[in-house]
Design a protein around this motif. Structure first.
Motif, short mmCIF file in Angstrom:
data_model
loop_
_atom_site.label_atom_id
_atom_site.label_comp_id
_atom_site.label_asym_id
_atom_site.label_seq_id
_atom_site.Cartn_x
_atom_site.Cartn_y
_atom_site.Cartn_z
N GLU A 17 -4.59 5.05 0.14
CA GLU A 17 -3.60 3.96 0.20
C GLU A 17 -2.72 4.12 1.45
N GLU A 26 -11.44 0.23 -2.10
CA GLU A 26 -10.85 -0.28 -3.34
C GLU A 26 -11.85 -0.30 -4.49
N GLU A 69 0.85 -1.20 0.00
CA GLU A 69 0.00 0.00 0.00
C GLU A 69 0.88 1.25 0.00
N HIS A 120 -4.70 2.73 4.16
CA HIS A 120 -4.67 1.26 4.14
C HIS A 120 -3.39 0.74 4.78
N ILE A 133 -10.80 -1.67 3.94
CA ILE A 133 -10.02 -1.41 2.74
C ILE A 133 -10.82 -1.72 1.48
FE LIG Z 1 -5.20 0.04 -1.07
#
Ligand SMILES: [Fe+2]
Ligand SMILES: [Fe+2]
Lengths: 271, 331
Positions: free
Chosen positions: B90, B173, B60, B93, B169
């Motif tokens: 990200e 996404e 990530e 994450h 997450i």
């Molecule tokens: Fe991600």
């Protein structure tokens, strides 16, 4: 500052798209004023965006990313509104103006430098923007007031973020203190320009906020933080300024070229 | 909790078997329930998870770079805002996943050290460069798309903190994939140059995206144990097939082609057939000889090292504050 209240209007859910959709045309003067505030936010967002994936810790990647995103949101609202006056779009204004057509403060175009320099710039601009927006919520122009109502809450967080970092860096280690002092020294010369009134602002009356009216509160609030951080208000060199008339420092051109390169390579395209 | 975590420090010697703990663990797995940080777990299970979760976190974080590359040049303000939000997601994450890995007793500093020293792995996909704007589309559509195929089953992984991190997450996404698809759609239907830019980018990202699922099942020795532990739910090849089945019709909507002449609907299997992948290339990149390995690691290392004085200052200031408040209380 908790005693300060500001009106929260229906502008909360305001977005650039909604402003465009509403199609409420500003006067030429209001558009030129919105352009200034939009350019400040846009150029700041462009500078801050660089930090994402480069910050000193992951939490700061997220925090600086948040701040950049908020600023970009404010920029889009102000520019979308201004654009209506000239039958243009926010992207026409962001990507197809040349350097002298940008009317942002010189402060926001200053290079990121190290983290302390970025924090110094944030400290100055977010306190300035907070003082400005909390007054602009009472603007006689409804759209400006609505944009400010949304922005002021977000900028309140930005100034808190910057204030906390000024304290940490100033009172942290010897090195961080040295860097914080240096960062403030680099950015402070651009403070003076922020508070200059001019014909445009005068002509707008209660639709705009007179920059000079913000100075006292700005000095009081930032002065208190600097005192707590055991720092002096930097003195000495005052930059000439002129950002509001399209005069920029030599750092601005390369930044603008990078921002506009792809859009200008495909002038007929949309994205 | 702290003691449980400490007990499981990866550098500790193998712990003596705890029969009651073992029985409880086996029961949880058999019933397909969640294992929590305070539960006893086999050393190998913990090690597998630390490796997987920290690699995922590193991916990530490193994955922010190829897209971060375009934040300053995004061609419209709306796209700039979406891209900034995505790259920032990200980072978030990475933070959730480092927290999940920390519950297994590995401190974040250690994981960071392993990443910047090149000891730890991260997904090879991020070692490919992003020379064009269309790569922002391809990464969202194909790379985040493949990640979703991989990660949705992980929302049911047996280790509780990991599964819960994956739930958060996965929600983001799917937004990432959609924005990538939209970028490509807009390019594909745009000017001739834009269409070509999109096709050229998809051509580059297709095979690397398929390789994100890992080597063919026959060459994936660790998979069986991970499946027995309910960490992994589907094999590499199963997931790859699922992904191909998803993107072939999407490519048609995009008006773009996938660079594999062997792609063909197989009525009998009820799946799309597709061609062999160049696994030599995959192993080259995996070994650190991808086009951007050195750049990605160097960038991470530089950010970390140049940020050291900031982290030190924050720690010193927190300590100063702590001492001050202690003094105030004593007074
Ligand atoms: Fe991600
Ligand atoms: Fe993603």
């Amino acid at each position: 500052m908790s005693d300060q209240t500001f009106r929260i209007s229906a502008g909360e859910a305001l977005t650039a798209e909604k402003i465009t959709e509403a199609g409420e045309k500003p006067t030429e003067a209001v558009a030129n004023y919105a352009l200034r505030l939009g350019d400040d936010a846009l150029i700041l967002a462009q500078r801050l965006g660089w930090w994402i994936a480069r910050a000193p810790e992951l939490e700061e990647d997220v925090a600086l990313g948040n701040i950049a995103l908020d600023q970009l949101g404010h920029a889009r609202s102000f520019l979308s509104y201004a654009a209506l006056a000239w039958d243009k779009t926010e992207d026409d204004l962001a990507y197809f103006r040349y350097e002298p057509e940008f009317v942002n403060l010189q402060l926001v175009e200053q290079p990121n430098g190290d983290f302390a320099a970025t924090i110094a710039r944030q400290f100055i601009i977010s306190h300035f923007q907070f003082e400005l927006y909390r007054r602009l919520v009472d603007s006689t122009d409804a759209t400006l007031a609505a944009i400010a109502a949304k922005a002021v809450k977000e900028v309140d967080y930005h100034r808190d973020h910057a204030t906390q970092w000024v304290l940490r860096l100033a009172l942290g280690t010897e090195e961080s203190r040295r860097r914080m002092i240096a960062g403030l020294g680099v950015m402070w010369p651009y403070v003076d320009e922020m508070f200059r009134d001019d014909d445009l602002v005068e002509s707008l009356g209660d639709a705009a906020v007179r920059p000079s009216s913000l100075r006292e509160d700005f000095d009081t609030v930032t002065g208190a933080v600097l005192a707590e951080a055991e720092l002096e208000v930097p003195e000495g060199f005052v930059a000439r300024g002129g950002g509001r008339e399209g005069i920029h420092t030599e750092f601005f051109g390369p930044m603008l070229a990078e921002m506009q390169v792809l859009a200008r390579a495909h002038p007929e395209a949309t994205w | 909790m702290a003691t449980a975590a400490q007990r499981k420090r990866s550098d500790d010697a193998e712990l003596p078997e705890d029969p009651a703990g073992r029985a409880h663990f086996d029961e949880l797995i058999a019933a397909d329930q969640r294992v929590e940080p305070t539960d006893w777990m086999p050393d190998a299970y913990r090690k597998t998870l630390v490796r997987q979760v920290s690699q995922h976190a590193h991916s990530e974080i490193i994955g922010m770079q190829p897209e971060g590359n375009w934040i300053t040049r995004a061609p419209s303000l709306k796209r700039k805002a979406i891209l900034m939000a995505k790259v920032q997601d990200e980072a978030g994450h990475g933070l959730y996943l480092y927290s999940a890995a920390q519950t297994l007793g590995t401190p974040r500093d250690k994981m960071t050290e392993d990443l910047i020293s090149g000891k730890a792995k991260y997904s090879s996909i991020f070692n490919y460069p992003t020379p064009t704007w269309a790569d922002m589309g391809s990464i969202g559509w194909l790379v985040d798309g493949a990640a979703i195929c991989n990660q949705v089953p992980l929302c049911r992984a047996s280790y509780g903190p990991y599964a819960r991190a994956m739930v958060r997450i996965c929600k983001e996404e799917s937004f990432h994939q959609r924005q990538g698809f939209e970028i490509l759609l807009h390019l594909s239907r745009g000017t001739k140059e834009q269409h070509e830019m999109a096709q050229e980018s998809v051509n580059r990202w297709y095979a690397p995206a398929l390789m994100m699922f890992g080597p063919p099942d026959a060459d994936s020795p660790n998979s069986a144990q991970s499946m027995a532990w309910n960490i992994k739910r589907f094999s590499n090849d199963e997931l790859r097939q699922r992904f191909v089945d998803m993107i072939v019709p999407q490519a048609e909507v995009l008006g773009l082609t996938l660079p594999d002449p062997a792609i063909k609907w197989n009525e009998e299997r009820g799946h799309y057939d597709f061609g062999e992948l160049d696994w030599d290339e995959f192993y080259e990149v995996l070994k650190g000889r991808g086009p951007a390995n050195a750049i990605r690691l160097e960038r991470r290392r530089t950010a970390h090292e140049e940020g050291a004085w900031v982290r030190e200052a924050a720690a010193a200031y927190a300590e100063r504050r702590r001492v001050e408040s202690e003094k105030a209380q004593a007074a």
